[in-house]
Design a protein around this motif. Structure first.
Motif, PDB file in Angstrom:
ATOM      1  N   UNK A  34       0.837  -1.203   0.000  1.00 49.53           N
ATOM      2  CA  UNK A  34       0.000   0.000   0.000  1.00 49.53           C
ATOM      3  C   UNK A  34       0.875   1.256   0.000  1.00 49.53           C
ATOM      4  N   UNK A  35       0.413   2.276  -0.707  1.00 48.43           N
ATOM      5  CA  UNK A  35       1.140   3.549  -0.791  1.00 48.43           C
ATOM      6  C   UNK A  35       0.274   4.673  -0.234  1.00 48.43           C
ATOM      7  N   UNK A  36       0.764   5.891  -0.370  1.00 42.74           N
ATOM      8  CA  UNK A  36      -0.014   7.065   0.061  1.00 42.74           C
ATOM      9  C   UNK A  36      -1.256   7.293  -0.811  1.00 42.74           C
ATOM     10  N   UNK A  37      -1.449   6.480  -1.845  1.00 39.29           N
ATOM     11  CA  UNK A  37      -2.702   6.573  -2.595  1.00 39.29           C
ATOM     12  C   UNK A  37      -3.853   5.917  -1.831  1.00 39.29           C
ATOM     13  N   UNK A  38      -3.527   5.110  -0.801  1.00 36.86           N
ATOM     14  CA  UNK A  38      -4.567   4.690   0.152  1.00 36.86           C
ATOM     15  C   UNK A  38      -3.987   4.881   1.550  1.00 36.86           C
ATOM     16  N   UNK A  39      -3.974   3.857   2.384  1.00 29.79           N
ATOM     17  CA  UNK A  39      -3.597   4.086   3.779  1.00 29.79           C
ATOM     18  C   UNK A  39      -2.145   3.741   4.098  1.00 29.79           C
ATOM     19  N   UNK A  40      -1.302   3.614   3.082  1.00 36.67           N
ATOM     20  CA  UNK A  40       0.126   3.418   3.337  1.00 36.67           C
ATOM     21  C   UNK A  40       0.802   4.754   3.606  1.00 36.67           C
ATOM     22  N   UNK A  41       1.955   4.713   4.261  1.00 32.90           N
ATOM     23  CA  UNK A  41       2.677   5.952   4.586  1.00 32.90           C
ATOM     24  C   UNK A  41       3.798   6.263   3.604  1.00 32.90           C
ATOM     25  N   UNK A  42       4.153   5.307   2.741  1.00 36.57           N
ATOM     26  CA  UNK A  42       5.231   5.556   1.780  1.00 36.57           C
ATOM     27  C   UNK A  42       4.650   6.018   0.445  1.00 36.57           C
ATOM     28  N   UNK A  43       5.333   6.989  -0.147  1.00 32.79           N
ATOM     29  CA  UNK A  43       4.938   7.419  -1.488  1.00 32.79           C
ATOM     30  C   UNK A  43       5.372   6.352  -2.492  1.00 32.79           C
TER      31      UNK A  43
END
Ligand code: AMP
Ligand code: ZN
Ligand code: FE
Ligand code: FE
Length: 283
Positions: A9-18
């Motif tokens: 998961x990325x910052x496009x959902x609930x992840x913190x990494x771009x």
């Protein structure tokens, strides 16, 4: 270390990494293939493909959909969809919209419990991401109401918590159908989180399900064996991933730090070739 990771998961959902940060991690981990599986969003897929290409890492386009079953939920991953399919994207947009109303309702419940929290701040934390409960949890942490994200789930926004709010969700069979209708390969995520998973997987196997996660995050050999036996009985392709969010939760594994055998990586890539899905073109 594995050579692939099909759940991140990325910052496009609930992840913190771009996306660039995730791609750099994948390169350092020596991955050869990877899937970005943001919740209800493929917004990062093209950028991820472009960021991975110089490292010779193949991107499998992905998404993760949450679905409802009585008393619990099942997450369905989709791989190799045509991300330009308008009907597919219209559905994803509808799910993201549902996340907004539901986030606001959770904030209202938290405020009714006497907490000084705001929907505006949650939206600031989420940016233009598909909003999820971890964004609400981060707001509770920064306000000092909880010490950690898992504590926010345990005490307030978990399924049985006092500030939980529902949103409209598909059934697992509808999610499988949606992914298939966009030319994709549907896989049940972390089936061990679902009670009586084998019965549900068996039913879905008859409705177009193609695979199930077996090599998940930090699962030990016994649990992997148990899940692999189910996959073999049901003729589902065993896949795996770290479900990396960079949220610092206990048990978190970085991309590739998972017990995914090379053969399982090759098998999913071969399935992608076989389904003749449109290649994702970096742009
Ligand atoms: P949502 O999609 O908004 O329902 O939020 C679900 C996401 O919250 C999952 O993908 C996990 O990343 C995270 N999550 C769910 N349960 C927990 C938990 N108990 N502790 C920490 N994170 C959780
Ligand atoms: Zn998540
Ligand atoms: Fe999930
Ligand atoms: Fe996930």
């Amino acid at each position: 270390m594995a050579i692939g990771d099909f759940h991140t998961h990325s910052t496009h959902s609930d992840g913190k990494k771009t996306v660039p940060e995730l791609a750099a991690m994948a390169a350092r981990a020596g991955l050869r293939a990877m899937a970005l599986t943001d919740h209800d969003s493929t917004a990062g897929v093209r950028e991820m493909a472009a960021a991975l290409a110089p490292h010779g890492i193949r991107l499998v386009p992905g998404v993760e959909l949450s679905t409802d079953i009585p008393g619990s939920e099942v997450h369905v991953l989709g791989y190799f969809m045509n991300i330009d399919d308008p009907a597919f994207q219209a559905e994803l947009a509808r799910f993201r919209e549902g996340r907004l109303g539901r986030g606001l309702r959770m904030i209202e419940k938290l405020r009714a419990l006497g907490m000084d929290v705001s929907w505006e701040r949650v939206q600031e934390i989420a940016g233009d991401a598909s909003v999820g409960r971890p964004h609400v949890a981060q707001h509770l942490v920064e306000r000092g109401y909880v010490q950690s994200i898992p504590e926010a789930f345990d005490r307030f926004i978990g399924r049985n918590g006092p500030a939980y709010a529902e949103r409209e969700k598909l059934t697992p069979a509808q999610a499988v159908k949606l992914i298939r209708s966009a030319g994709g390969f549907p896989v049940v995520a972390h089936p061990h989180y679902t009670p009586d998973a084998e019965a549900i997987l068996a039913e879905l196997a008859g409705q177009g399900l193609s695979g199930m996660e077996v090599y998940y995050k930090d699962l030990g050999p016994e649990k992997v064996e148990e899940l692999l036996a189910i996959a073999q009985r049901l003729k589902l392709l065993p896949t795996g991933g770290s479900d990396y969010h960079a949220l610092g939760n206990p048990g978190e594994r970085e991309p590739g730090d998972i017990p995914l055998p090379d053969a399982a990586v090759e098998a999913l890539l071969a399935a992608g070739e076989a389904c003749a899905c449109p290649a994702v073109v970096a742009s």
